[in-house]
Design an enzyme around this catalytic site. Structure first.
Site, PDB file in Angstrom:
ATOM      1  N   GLU A   1      56.244 107.379 -49.184  1.00 38.73           N
ATOM      2  CA  GLU A   1      56.398 105.869 -48.989  1.00 38.73           C
ATOM      3  C   GLU A   1      57.819 105.576 -49.355  1.00 38.73           C
ATOM      4  OE1 GLU A   1      56.786 101.821 -50.373  1.00 38.73           O
ATOM      5  OE2 GLU A   1      57.275 103.566 -51.396  1.00 38.73           O
ATOM      6  N   GLU A   2      58.564 106.526 -50.055  1.00 37.40           N
ATOM      7  CA  GLU A   2      59.912 105.934 -50.349  1.00 37.40           C
ATOM      8  C   GLU A   2      60.786 106.739 -49.631  1.00 37.40           C
ATOM      9  OE1 GLU A   2      60.188 104.195 -52.681  1.00 37.40           O
ATOM     10  OE2 GLU A   2      58.863 104.500 -54.504  1.00 37.40           O
TER      11      GLU A   2
ATOM     12  N   ASP B   1      53.996 109.427 -54.051  1.00 42.74           N
ATOM     13  CA  ASP B   1      55.481 110.023 -54.214  1.00 42.74           C
ATOM     14  C   ASP B   1      56.387 109.304 -55.194  1.00 42.74           C
ATOM     15  OD1 ASP B   1      55.446 108.070 -52.222  1.00 42.74           O
ATOM     16  OD2 ASP B   1      57.239 108.809 -51.506  1.00 42.74           O
TER      17      ASP B   1
ATOM     18  N   HIS C   1      50.887 104.851 -53.599  1.00 42.00           N
ATOM     19  CA  HIS C   1      51.587 106.163 -52.883  1.00 42.00           C
ATOM     20  C   HIS C   1      51.801 106.897 -54.215  1.00 42.00           C
ATOM     21  CE1 HIS C   1      55.515 104.586 -54.559  1.00 42.00           C
ATOM     22  NE2 HIS C   1      55.270 103.502 -53.923  1.00 42.00           N
TER      23      HIS C   1
ATOM     24  N   GLU D   1      51.793  98.213 -55.923  1.00 43.34           N
ATOM     25  CA  GLU D   1      52.928  98.063 -56.175  1.00 43.34           C
ATOM     26  C   GLU D   1      53.353  97.179 -57.227  1.00 43.34           C
ATOM     27  OE1 GLU D   1      55.467  99.246 -54.352  1.00 43.34           O
ATOM     28  OE2 GLU D   1      54.665 100.016 -52.517  1.00 43.34           O
TER      29      GLU D   1
END
Length: 366
Positions: free
Chosen positions: A130-131, A72, A70, A159
């Site tokens: 995603e956050e 963000d 991701h 991740e």
């Protein structure tokens, strides 16, 4: 702004960190990533879908691997731009997103530009939001609208995992437990039924709860059931007629979401409270027995990675597992530092993860 995908992935990480990309504000970084993939890679079809950037090859290889991350970050806390320091003999890159997960993104982008002849076809997905709430997750949007882009033999999410393979993930659900009573003046409290007091048995059950530890594919998942919010009360002189506690259950991936929900419901059965699941997401089994995953595990063991362990917490590997695709978390950075003001990644971990994935994608040593 432009980025050089062929630069050292440490420098590329720093460049990405210096581009603010808080959730819902990823357009600028998505522009840069899409342009770099179009201009600096060969053999990739590149597609922009909102603020998600997708790229894939079609070389006719026998397997396909997804590299997903991701773009963000959580809100910036005066930690952009980033900076590099040497502390305790270790070089560290500080900055918002350095751990979660621009260092993983940088590794994937670098490999896309520098691995000329991979043994598998590649799909890259750099997604937004995603956050924040799952309804905004860019990968979820791809799942709904372009599901063919998620077909693969293995998905690797960048991740932060400290250079370990963190396999699968726990599921998560939240539930609201509501106690109802009778309102009254506190001067005549015996005329009422205090709903806050009626939550005492719920809290006792939580205090006495003993969570499972479950071993799957050699990975041990530890469950947890926790109160995360308590609310109630009307005024300083009123016996409250309603109170609630919100609980969060992190469950091992051998349970389905419905099974986990029923388990939580049974934990609080007989206490006279209403039960409502407010949200939830299933976990993901490790899937380490799949051939593509086994090759990656071997590469980590033989090229200086940390090994294999269970993933605590929920990640988007769950989306792939639900589609029958083995998926793992593998990236630089300590997940315990994600979202912190002093978020930082050891630069050596960026190098190690890049070298391991390069060996994996080129078939070296397999």
């Amino acid at each position: 702004m432009t980025i050089d995908l062929r630069a050292d992935p440490i420098a590329l990480t720093a460049a990405l960190v210096d581009m603010p990309s808080v959730s819902r504000d990823e357009a600028a970084i998505a522009d840069v990533v899409a342009a770099a993939l179009r201009e600096q890679t060969e053999g990739f079809e590149v597609l922009r879908h909102g603020n998600t950037v997708l790229a894939r090859t079609d070389r006719g290889r026998p397997t396909r691997v997804i590299l997903a991350g991701h773009l963000d970050t959580v809100p910036i806390a005066d930690n952009v731009p980033g900076h590099v320091v040497v502390e305790d003999g270790e070089e560290r890159l500080y900055g918002c997103g350095s751990v979660d997960m621009k260092s993983g993104d940088a590794v994937f982008l670098h490999l896309a530009a520098t691995v000329a002849d991979p043994v598998c076809d590649l799909t890259l997905i750099f997604y937004d939001c995603e956050e924040i709430a799952a309804e905004f997750n860019g990968l979820g949007g791809i799942e709904r609208e372009l599901p063919e882009w998620l077909d693969a033999d293995l998905a690797i999410l960048g991740e932060p995992s400290g250079g370990w393979i963190e396999a699968g993930c726990q599921g998560t659900l939240r539930a609201r437990l509501t106690a109802s009573g009778t309102r009254a003046h506190t001067a005549r409290a015996w005329l009422g039924d205090n709903a806050i007091h009626d939550l005492a048995p719920v809290l006792e059950r939580l205090r006495d709860y003993r969570a499972r530890e479950v071993e799957i594919d050699g990975c041990v998942y530890r469950e947890g059931l926790s109160a995360v919010q308590v609310s109630g009360g009307v005024a300083g002189n009123v016996v409250p007629d309603e109170a609630e506690v919100v609980v969060n259950f992190r469950f091992a991936p051998d349970r389905t979401l419905d099974e986990a929900t029923e388990h939580v419901r049974q934990v609080f059965s007989g206490l006279g409270v209403e039960f409502e699941r407010t949200d939830g997401a299933p976990g993901a089994l490790p899937g380490l027995s799949a051939p593509a995953a086994k090759n990656l595990v071997e590469m980590v063991h033989t090229h200086g990675g940390g090994g294999v362990r269970a993933k605590y917490g929920w990640t988007d590997v769950s989306r792939f597992a639900a589609r029958g695709i083995p998926a793992v978390n593998f990236g630089p950075g300590d997940p315990n530092l994600a979202h912190k003001v002093d978020e930082h990644v050891p630069t050596a971990q960026i190098t190690t993860v890049a070298e391991i994935l390069r060996s994996y994608l080129t078939g070296a040593g397999v």
